[in-house]
Scaffold this motif. Structure first.
Motif, short mmCIF file in Angstrom:
data_model
loop_
_atom_site.label_atom_id
_atom_site.label_comp_id
_atom_site.label_asym_id
_atom_site.label_seq_id
_atom_site.Cartn_x
_atom_site.Cartn_y
_atom_site.Cartn_z
N ASN A 92 7.16 -0.77 2.49
CA ASN A 92 6.45 -2.04 2.64
C ASN A 92 4.98 -1.87 3.01
O ASN A 92 4.12 -2.63 2.58
CB ASN A 92 7.15 -2.90 3.69
CG ASN A 92 8.32 -3.68 3.08
OD1 ASN A 92 8.95 -3.18 2.14
ND2 ASN A 92 8.59 -4.84 3.61
N ALA A 96 1.97 -3.35 0.90
CA ALA A 96 1.04 -4.34 1.45
C ALA A 96 -0.40 -3.90 1.24
O ALA A 96 -1.27 -4.71 0.91
CB ALA A 96 1.33 -4.54 2.94
N ARG A 158 1.49 -10.81 0.49
CA ARG A 158 1.19 -9.60 1.25
C ARG A 158 1.63 -9.77 2.71
O ARG A 158 2.21 -8.86 3.30
CB ARG A 158 -0.30 -9.29 1.19
CG ARG A 158 -0.67 -8.10 2.05
CD ARG A 158 -2.15 -7.97 2.24
NE ARG A 158 -2.43 -7.04 3.33
CZ ARG A 158 -2.64 -7.42 4.58
NH1 ARG A 158 -2.61 -8.70 4.91
NH2 ARG A 158 -2.89 -6.51 5.52
N LYS A 162 4.08 -7.28 4.56
CA LYS A 162 3.61 -6.49 5.70
C LYS A 162 4.48 -6.74 6.93
O LYS A 162 4.84 -5.81 7.64
CB LYS A 162 2.15 -6.86 6.00
CG LYS A 162 1.48 -5.89 6.97
CD LYS A 162 0.00 -6.14 7.03
CE LYS A 162 -0.64 -5.41 8.20
NZ LYS A 162 -0.46 -3.96 8.11
#
Lengths: 198, 578
Positions: A92, A96, A158, A162
């Protein structure tokens, strides 16, 4: 009971087509978007073929700058692909970072676009100067709005990636934004070719 | 309504994502639109019946300087806004917004639409569009008056006798289009992806098929008209000339257009009708589907040729996208191209005849139950039959040049689309009202509503075709008496005027029935019509999430009196065979 728990992503677990509902929705929406740009580009073709004379695009448009902008947008499609790959791999953080990079490249595109408009208006080439001006501002303006929408979607998705709220099961959300971004990229390539090169 | 859940806040009720709540919101918006645009029609007919006389009530209020006579500019606004509001803010919200939202998830056994939030947005975007249209009446220069087709250059130039209202009109239609688009994404994805177990595509009720075809056309063609509307908006506000012709045209000499030239007015017509012809199918598909279901349910027979009906609707879906040129035979288009459009247009009558004959075969020797929804469905069969047959005249280039822009076209259009959808609206409301509101409407008032509407509506539109078939009476003029050759038609105009007012008054029966039934109608059972489709399996009114247990479908939507249904003669789609 909250809305989200009342409405699971796939009610009764049904997926008649086997394609994720969100992804199917994005494709259906893009079909509609294609028709929108088809109408705009088709109008351009009709108006240009019907005109007595047509100015040389290079006399008015900053073609080299727009070529750089094309490169920027194509690059952003690459980072988008990498972001989806990273998300699929469960990374992740990397995903991101790549999504942010994609959004930044979109912003670079928009900044250059605004500089381009400003420069042309300064040179007395405006939307009502001639048909080329009308079409150029109108088509690229609508495309610019689509890029802006894409940048906002990228930033929203995003933050989900994140913070880890988006998990593998919601893969289609990242992929869906990706589909949209590639579409916007593709439209620009077509616009660049038909507005500036021919 | 929400017995099964804790009470919700006002905000979450107003901005509800429940498809049934959104359906009711669309229904109310559409009925208000129908009322307003219907009143415009009554004013148009009064003006044409008594041109030159002081207009009742409004004359004293607004038009003192002309002794109460309606000015032609106002007449232009009336017929422009009548058309635009009927199409975009009456028919669209009712037959697509309300019926689609209510029927699709329930008839497919889903708990809601695929994207509930998008669904909620689509209603509020349309609401904003309606607000913008309302505001347009109060800006300087008044509402749009360039005709509902908004042909340039009349509608494309800011100072060309059409004020700011026309710019707001463009925005209002763009909002309505965006709403249709959001709805269409939802309808298509829901139909493709959210059907319950056993609900194959060929077991869907015809209403869902109709709404699906509508949504596909909306998806493909709303963006095209949106592009044209935005271009025209730029022509009006930013000095572009997408649709304004160059030097040499009459319009460029006068000065008003001197700075704007090079564009093509005909391009707008192509883009507009490229959308505009599919649009008539967008509006009628849901009604076709619904009528197919109703005829079967109230004839207690399976729908005749279900597969052929579905296939002919899909064929029409394709053909409807390549016939727009028949609206433009008099625009100066090449006669060769016109011949191609004539051929394609006539071709549509083949699939249309197939499903129309299927309707007739469905009621043939059935055990007909003349309930209000059935009466209105039969009304659709009649008026659509008349409309379809008169459409053949207009499809032929040579005849169309004679009939173009006369009241024959108005009569044809209003039989085919307006009357069909008008009756279809009431068929749907009478049919689904018990499930929507949990109450029954008064059945005898419903029948009176049908008989009186049917007589007056048929009379009004027949008379229009009569005065238009001579090729003489144009549709655009505010005062026919200024032309000597139209003198013989004035009596007919008076008759149409009174027929229209009668039709308007008759609708009060419906208004009364609707509101008293919501307040104090007798409670409805789960399946008052003994129908098979899934919405009648759900509790009445359906709770949030629709079905306590997800249904499983065992058969097609209209297996009435099939052998497997036993003594009772019918089974819902969700009941296993005995």
């Amino acid at each position: 009971m909250t809305q989200s728990s009342t409405y699971p992503a796939t009610p009764h677990g049904v997926l008649n087509t086997g394609v994720n509902t969100g992804k199917l929705g994005m494709w259906v929406f893009l079909a509609s978007e294609i028709m929108f740009f088809t109408a705009l580009i088709g109008s351009y073709i009709v108006l240009r073929l019907g005109a007595d004379s047509w100015p040389v695009p290079g006399d008015y448009l900053a073609v080299p700058v727009l070529a750089v902008n094309t490169f920027v947008l194509i690059t952003s499609s690459v980072t988008m692909v990498k972001a989806v790959q990273a998300f699929d791999a469960g990374d992740n953080d990397r995903s991101a970072r790549l999504l942010l990079l994609t959004a930044l490249l979109g912003c670079v595109f928009l900044t250059i676009k605004l500089w381009d408009y400003n420069h042309m208006i300064h040179n007395e080439f405006k939307i009502n100067t001639n048909l080329l001006g009308s079409i150029y501002y109108f088509l690229t303006g609508f495309h610019g709005l689509h890029v802006l929408g894409g940048v906002i979607s990228l930033l929203v998705i995003r933050s989900g990636v994140k913070s880890g709220k988006l998990l593998g099961g919601q893969h289609f959300r990242v992929e869906g934004v990706g589909l949209y971004w590639h579409f916007v990229d593709l439209i620009w390539i077509v616009l660049f070719a038909i507005l500036c090169l021919v | 309504m929400s017995d099964h859940h804790a009470p919700q806040s006002l905000l979450s009720r107003v901005f509800s994502t429940d498809h049934k709540v959104i359906a009711r919101q669309y229904l109310y918006l559409g009925l208000v639109g129908l009322l307003v645009a219907g009143l415009f029609a009554l004013m148009i007919r009064w003006q044409l019946a008594y041109p030159g006389d002081a207009f009742p009530i409004l004359g004293n209020l607004f038009w003192g300087e002309t002794n109460g006579v309606m000015p032609p500019e106002f007449y232009n606004m009336l017929f422009t806004m009548h058309g635009a509001m009927m199409v975009f803010f009456a028919i669209t919200p009712i037959v697509i917004g309300a019926f689609g939202n209510f029927a699709i998830p329930l008839q497919l056994g889903a708990d809601d639409m695929a994207f509930p939030v998008v669904n909620m947005l689509s209603f509020w975007v349309m609401f904003l569009g309606a607000v913008i249209m309302t505001i347009s009446f109060f800006v300087p220069g008044g509402a749009a008056g360039g005709g509902w087709t908004a042909y340039p250059p009349l509608s494309g130039v800011a100072n060309y006798g059409v004020g700011h209202g026309a710019s707001l009109w463009l925005l209002g239609i763009a909002f309505a289009g965006t709403s249709s688009l959001l709805g269409a994404v939802n309808y298509v994805v829901t139909t493709l992806n959210m059907r319950c177990a056993g609900m194959t595509l060929m077991r869907m009720p015809l209403a869902v098929w109709g709404l699906f075809c509508t949504s596909v056309l909306n998806l493909l063609w709303v963006p095209v008209v949106a592009a044209a509307l935005f271009m025209m908006f730029m022509d009006r506000t930013a000095g572009t000339a997408f649709f304004l012709a160059g030097p040499g045209s009459l319009f460029a000499e006068g000065g008003a257009l001197a700075g704007q030239s090079g564009g093509q007015p005909l391009l707008f017509q192509h883009l507009f009708w490229g959308f505009g012809h599919p649009e008539v199918y967008i509006l009628i598909f849901p009604v076709w589907g619904l009528v197919g279901d109703l005829l079967s349910t109230f004839s207690r027979k399976p729908a005749f040729g279900y597969k052929a009906t579905v296939l002919s609707m899909i064929t029409i879906l394709f053909l409807s996208q390549i016939v727009w040129g028949h609206h433009m035979f008099t625009s100066g288009m090449s006669p060769l191209l016109g011949t191609a459009f004539t051929f394609l247009t006539i071709t549509i009558s083949v699939p249309t005849a197939i499903f129309f004959l299927n309707w007739l075969c469905t009621i043939w020797r059935g055990s007909l139950r003349f309930t209000p929804p059935m009466l209105f469905a039969l009304g659709v069969v009649f008026v659509f039959g008349i409309g379809g047959l008169t459409g053949l005249f207009l499809a032929l280039q040579a005849l169309d040049i004679w009939l173009h822009d006369t009241y024959f076209v108005v009569g044809h259009f209003h039989f085919t689309l307006a009357a069909s959808v008008f009756f279809g609206t009431f068929a749907g409301v009478y049919y689904w009202f018990p499930k929507m509101f949990g109450k029954r409407m008064n059945q005898s008032l419903g029948k009176w509503h049908f008989y009186l509407s049917f007589v007056s509506l048929t009379f009004v539109f027949f008379m229009m075709m009569y005065i238009g078939a001579t090729g003489a009476h144009p549709r655009r003029i505010a005062d026919p008496t200024v032309y000597n050759f139209l003198g013989p038609f004035q009596d007919a105009n008076v008759l149409i005027g009174w027929g229209a007012q009668f039709l308007g008054v008759v609708q009060l029966i419906f208004v009364w029935n609707f509101f008293t039934s919501i307040r104090s109608g007798e409670p409805a059972s789960d399946n008052p019509w003994e129908a098979s489709s899934l919405e009648w399996v759900a509790p009445t009114p359906p709770p949030h999430g629709n079905f306590p247990v997800a249904p499983t479908v065992h058969r097609g939507p209209h297996e009435y009196n099939a052998p497997e249904t036993g003594e009772r003669g019918w089974l819902t789609q969700a009941e296993p065979s005995a």
